[in-house]
Design a protein around this motif. Structure first.
Motif, short mmCIF file in Angstrom:
data_model
loop_
_atom_site.label_atom_id
_atom_site.label_comp_id
_atom_site.label_asym_id
_atom_site.label_seq_id
_atom_site.Cartn_x
_atom_site.Cartn_y
_atom_site.Cartn_z
N ILE A 1 0.82 -1.22 0.00
CA ILE A 1 0.00 0.00 0.00
C ILE A 1 0.85 1.27 0.00
N PHE A 2 1.89 1.32 0.86
CA PHE A 2 2.61 2.57 1.06
C PHE A 2 3.92 2.68 0.28
N ILE A 3 4.44 1.56 -0.20
CA ILE A 3 5.66 1.62 -1.01
C ILE A 3 5.31 1.54 -2.50
N GLN A 4 4.45 0.55 -2.82
CA GLN A 4 4.05 0.40 -4.23
C GLN A 4 2.82 1.25 -4.57
N TRP A 5 2.22 1.86 -3.55
CA TRP A 5 1.03 2.72 -3.71
C TRP A 5 -0.12 2.00 -4.41
#
Length: 247
Positions: free
Chosen positions: A26-30
């Motif tokens: 979720i937060f790195i690959q968005w």
């Protein structure tokens, strides 16, 4: 800068709300629409919210009894069966190493239900019996959580939750119907229990995958819904004043 923000955020979310792989997703690959990870986040968030809310769920009931100095309208048998179901859920969850977010409210609700049971006995003039009940409850819990209790017994206790919940709620419903009012039953407590059991159906499926846990919450939701419906039906009904002290 992103790394500086990422560090504290990751410490807050992992592993309390998200496993590390979901955090990266979720937060790195968005990948903000990754459904499996969103389901985990929703389930964990709901579970922790239910656990936090359970700290206060039965306090309105306790305060209502203390304020009225009466437990009229509460079925002691129903309270005892609810206590049995909560104890079974907690012991079963601990022995199966389920995450605290999937069962934590059972601990706090159990403590509050023990308090309600004691107050019911106290205001019936049976304080000594109430103290004995508190001691016995603590001893039974210690034995159930000890290695002396076989896993098969713990599983049987959890399986008995569904009939215990049904019988307990039907006893309370019968008391309400017979009295023609809900007495000192707290509307806040009843509606919070109803909402919590509905949310627990999803979280128990998501976090434990255990059909016994999920089934218990389905049955609990139906029964809590019945009591909530009675509260609405008897909303304006008042308990008749009694001159004699309740026995």
């Amino acid at each position: 800068m992103a790394t500086e923000v990422d560090g504290p955020l990751k410490r807050v979310l992992v592993p309390i709300l998200l496993p590390e792989k979901c955090y990266d997703q979720i937060f790195i690959q968005w990948d903000l629409l990754h459904v499996p990870c969103l389901k985990i986040l929703l389930s964990k968030g709901l579970g922790l919210g239910i656990v936090a809310g359970s700290l206060l769920v039965k306090l309105p009931q306790v305060f209502k009894i203390l304020g009225a100095k009466s437990a009229e309208g509460l079925s002691l048998q129903s309270v005892m069966l609810e206590l049995m179901a909560l104890t079974g859920t907690m012991v079963y969850s601990i022995t199966n190493n389920f995450p605290f977010s999937s069962w934590g409210e059972a601990l706090f609700l159990m403590l509050q239900t023990v308090t309600v049971a004691f107050l019911v006995l106290h205001y019936r003039g049976q304080t000594v019996k109430g103290v004995a009940f508190l001691v016995c409850s603590a001893l039974v819990l210690l034995v159930l959580l000890s290695p002396l209790t076989p896993q098969a017994v713990v599983t049987l206790l959890q399986a008995s939750n569904m009939p215990a919940v049904v019988v307990g709620r039907l006893l309370q419903a019968a008391t309400n119907y017979r009295n023609g009012h809900t007495g000192q039953l707290s509307a806040i407590t009843v509606f919070l229990l109803f909402g919590g059991s509905l949310a627990r159906i999803f979280t128990s499926i998501q976090e434990t995958g255990d059909p016994l846990m999920a089934g218990t919450f389905v049955v609990s939701s139906l029964c809590n819904g019945l009591i909530a419906a009675q509260l609405l039906f008897y909303w304006n009904a008042k308990a008749p004043h009694k001159k004699k002290k309740e026995q």
